[in-house]
Design a protein around this motif. Sequence first.
Motif, mmCIF file in Angstrom:
data_model
loop_
_atom_site.group_PDB
_atom_site.id
_atom_site.type_symbol
_atom_site.label_atom_id
_atom_site.label_comp_id
_atom_site.label_asym_id
_atom_site.label_seq_id
_atom_site.Cartn_x
_atom_site.Cartn_y
_atom_site.Cartn_z
ATOM 1 N N GLU A 193 0.803 -1.223 0.000
ATOM 2 C CA GLU A 193 0.000 0.000 0.000
ATOM 3 C C GLU A 193 0.846 1.288 0.000
ATOM 4 O OE1 GLU A 193 -4.243 1.106 -0.003
ATOM 5 O OE2 GLU A 193 -3.071 -0.703 -0.384
ATOM 6 N N PRO A 194 1.866 1.422 0.854
ATOM 7 C CA PRO A 194 2.679 2.641 0.823
ATOM 8 C C PRO A 194 3.353 2.885 -0.524
ATOM 9 C CG PRO A 194 3.038 1.468 2.877
ATOM 10 C CD PRO A 194 2.247 0.558 1.983
ATOM 11 N N GLU A 195 3.785 1.819 -1.183
ATOM 12 C CA GLU A 195 4.422 1.980 -2.495
ATOM 13 C C GLU A 195 3.417 2.483 -3.538
ATOM 14 O OE1 GLU A 195 7.219 -0.449 -5.691
ATOM 15 O OE2 GLU A 195 6.259 -1.539 -4.044
ATOM 16 N N LYS A 196 2.178 2.031 -3.430
ATOM 17 C CA LYS A 196 1.137 2.502 -4.346
ATOM 18 C C LYS A 196 0.924 4.001 -4.194
ATOM 19 C CE LYS A 196 -3.253 1.803 -3.470
ATOM 20 N NZ LYS A 196 -4.536 1.087 -3.246
ATOM 21 N N TYR A 197 0.884 4.470 -2.952
ATOM 22 C CA TYR A 197 0.724 5.904 -2.703
ATOM 23 C C TYR A 197 1.975 6.679 -3.116
ATOM 24 C CZ TYR A 197 -3.745 5.550 -0.273
ATOM 25 O OH TYR A 197 -5.079 5.354 0.025
ATOM 26 N N TYR A 198 3.133 6.036 -2.998
ATOM 27 C CA TYR A 198 4.383 6.657 -3.444
ATOM 28 C C TYR A 198 4.314 6.965 -4.936
ATOM 29 C CZ TYR A 198 9.248 6.785 -5.052
ATOM 30 O OH TYR A 198 10.426 7.131 -5.675
ATOM 31 N N LYS A 199 3.846 6.006 -5.702
ATOM 32 C CA LYS A 199 3.724 6.208 -7.159
ATOM 33 C C LYS A 199 2.703 7.298 -7.471
ATOM 34 C CE LYS A 199 5.119 1.478 -8.313
ATOM 35 N NZ LYS A 199 4.681 0.158 -8.837
ATOM 36 N N ASN A 200 1.623 7.350 -6.706
ATOM 37 C CA ASN A 200 0.623 8.400 -6.901
ATOM 38 C C ASN A 200 1.203 9.784 -6.602
ATOM 39 O OD1 ASN A 200 -1.284 6.494 -7.606
ATOM 40 N ND2 ASN A 200 -2.207 6.386 -5.566
ATOM 41 N N LEU A 201 2.015 9.866 -5.548
ATOM 42 C CA LEU A 201 2.658 11.130 -5.206
ATOM 43 C C LEU A 201 3.612 11.570 -6.318
ATOM 44 C CD1 LEU A 201 3.344 10.622 -1.415
ATOM 45 C CD2 LEU A 201 2.256 12.629 -2.390
ATOM 46 N N GLN A 202 4.316 10.631 -6.902
ATOM 47 C CA GLN A 202 5.225 10.958 -8.000
ATOM 48 C C GLN A 202 4.467 11.517 -9.205
ATOM 49 O OE1 GLN A 202 7.491 7.227 -8.508
ATOM 50 N NE2 GLN A 202 9.301 8.427 -7.954
ATOM 51 N N MET A 203 3.222 11.103 -9.336
ATOM 52 C CA MET A 203 2.404 11.580 -10.460
ATOM 53 C C MET A 203 1.662 12.877 -10.135
ATOM 54 S SD MET A 203 0.907 8.051 -12.173
ATOM 55 C CE MET A 203 0.137 7.455 -10.669
ATOM 56 N N GLY A 204 1.924 13.425 -8.945
ATOM 57 C CA GLY A 204 1.363 14.727 -8.608
ATOM 58 C C GLY A 204 0.103 14.710 -7.783
ATOM 59 N N GLN A 205 -0.307 13.539 -7.328
ATOM 60 C CA GLN A 205 -1.491 13.480 -6.475
ATOM 61 C C GLN A 205 -1.143 13.894 -5.038
ATOM 62 O OE1 GLN A 205 -3.979 9.974 -6.763
ATOM 63 N NE2 GLN A 205 -3.168 9.462 -8.785
ATOM 64 N N TYR A 206 -2.173 14.214 -4.275
ATOM 65 C CA TYR A 206 -2.055 14.598 -2.864
ATOM 66 C C TYR A 206 -1.139 15.812 -2.670
ATOM 67 C CZ TYR A 206 -3.276 9.637 -2.992
ATOM 68 O OH TYR A 206 -3.830 8.426 -3.301
ATOM 69 N N GLU A 207 -1.271 16.802 -3.545
ATOM 70 C CA GLU A 207 -0.422 17.995 -3.429
ATOM 71 C C GLU A 207 -0.690 18.771 -2.145
ATOM 72 O OE1 GLU A 207 -0.555 20.421 -6.876
ATOM 73 O OE2 GLU A 207 0.586 19.013 -8.102
ATOM 74 N N TRP A 208 -1.839 18.534 -1.529
ATOM 75 C CA TRP A 208 -2.170 19.192 -0.264
ATOM 76 C C TRP A 208 -1.334 18.666 0.896
ATOM 77 C CZ3 TRP A 208 -3.504 15.525 3.224
ATOM 78 C CH2 TRP A 208 -3.982 14.303 2.716
ATOM 79 N N ALA A 209 -0.783 17.468 0.748
ATOM 80 C CA ALA A 209 -0.079 16.817 1.848
ATOM 81 C C ALA A 209 1.329 17.371 2.026
ATOM 82 C CB ALA A 209 -0.015 15.309 1.606
ATOM 83 N N HIS A 210 1.763 17.454 3.271
ATOM 84 C CA HIS A 210 3.124 17.907 3.558
ATOM 85 C C HIS A 210 4.156 16.991 2.912
ATOM 86 C CE1 HIS A 210 0.748 19.784 6.795
ATOM 87 N NE2 HIS A 210 1.656 20.725 6.787
ATOM 88 N N VAL A 211 3.860 15.688 2.876
ATOM 89 C CA VAL A 211 4.822 14.734 2.333
ATOM 90 C C VAL A 211 5.073 14.966 0.844
ATOM 91 C CG1 VAL A 211 3.145 12.954 1.688
ATOM 92 C CG2 VAL A 211 5.466 12.292 2.376
ATOM 93 N N SER A 212 4.140 15.599 0.149
ATOM 94 C CA SER A 212 4.320 15.818 -1.289
ATOM 95 C C SER A 212 5.530 16.691 -1.587
ATOM 96 C CB SER A 212 3.060 16.457 -1.896
ATOM 97 O OG SER A 212 2.886 17.776 -1.395
ATOM 98 N N SER A 213 5.924 17.556 -0.640
ATOM 99 C CA SER A 213 7.065 18.443 -0.873
ATOM 100 C C SER A 213 8.355 17.668 -1.025
ATOM 101 C CB SER A 213 7.197 19.451 0.265
ATOM 102 O OG SER A 213 7.474 18.794 1.499
ATOM 103 N N TYR A 214 8.430 16.457 -0.479
ATOM 104 C CA TYR A 214 9.661 15.669 -0.573
ATOM 105 C C TYR A 214 9.788 14.981 -1.914
ATOM 106 C CZ TYR A 214 9.485 16.540 4.406
ATOM 107 O OH TYR A 214 9.414 17.161 5.634
ATOM 108 N N PHE A 215 8.758 15.086 -2.736
ATOM 109 C CA PHE A 215 8.798 14.484 -4.056
ATOM 110 C C PHE A 215 8.925 15.535 -5.157
ATOM 111 C CE2 PHE A 215 6.821 11.540 -1.199
ATOM 112 C CZ PHE A 215 7.372 10.331 -1.538
ATOM 113 N N LYS A 216 9.156 16.765 -4.746
ATOM 114 C CA LYS A 216 9.327 17.869 -5.709
ATOM 115 C C LYS A 216 10.771 18.342 -5.727
ATOM 116 C CE LYS A 216 4.592 19.505 -4.959
ATOM 117 N NZ LYS A 216 3.746 20.574 -4.395
ATOM 118 N N LYS A 217 11.622 17.732 -4.924
ATOM 119 C CA LYS A 217 13.021 18.162 -4.845
ATOM 120 C C LYS A 217 13.811 17.625 -6.000
ATOM 121 C CE LYS A 217 12.944 18.521 0.209
ATOM 122 N NZ LYS A 217 13.498 18.050 1.475
#
Length: 217
Positions: A193-217
């Motif tokens: 499950e965490p890996e699935k959300y990781y891939k979603n974050l890489q695609m720009g989902q959950y931009e509201w989440a604080h964790v999303s900032s670590y995938f924009k570096k």
Amino acid sequence: VMGRFKVNGIKPDDDGITVMDEGHSDDATARVQDVLDKILNEKEAKEVIDVIGGNLRRFLMNDFFIKYHIPMYKKRPVYWLLQTAKKNYGFYIYNLKFTQDTLYSLIQKYIVPRINLEKLRLKDIHNKKDAVNPSKEKREIEKLVIKSEEFIEELKLFKQNIQEVIDTGFKPDIDDGVILNMVPLYKLIPWKEPEKYYKNLQMGQYEWAHVSSYFKK
């Protein structure tokens, strides 16, 4: 046991970390066994362990997290299992105690000392190998050497994967919720499950989440 409860005089762990390492003072299996022994009689404690397959350590390392704990908490686990690739070593972490400092503690307080201990053990094994003569005994010791060397490499990779998370500067944020806070740890957690959300974050989902900032570096 791991940060939540005080049972019959058993003090909860202040940092919410228990390690799957037999003989360690923070060993999760020993802590659970201690609780069982205190709240049940010997016969009842044995019956509980028999129900889960007769081996409490194996149950905690393999079946408990995926088959029981995750469904019980509807995919929002209270305890997180961080584990080496070959499942020979790992931690249970109480999620509400998880902070940026937790990852440093895993390395400095647990993994590095365990690697050093295993290196000493490997040295002793080599010394025994040099001291024996029968070829059968040498072969048995050679197997122990290989097993020890492989375990050291397993621990080193685990340490490296944790360090990679530390290097991102990740800080868990309660507002992100359980799953998104687990995302940076997806290589360490034996759950898809965490890996699935990781891939979603890489695609720009959950931009509201604080964790999303670590995938924009």
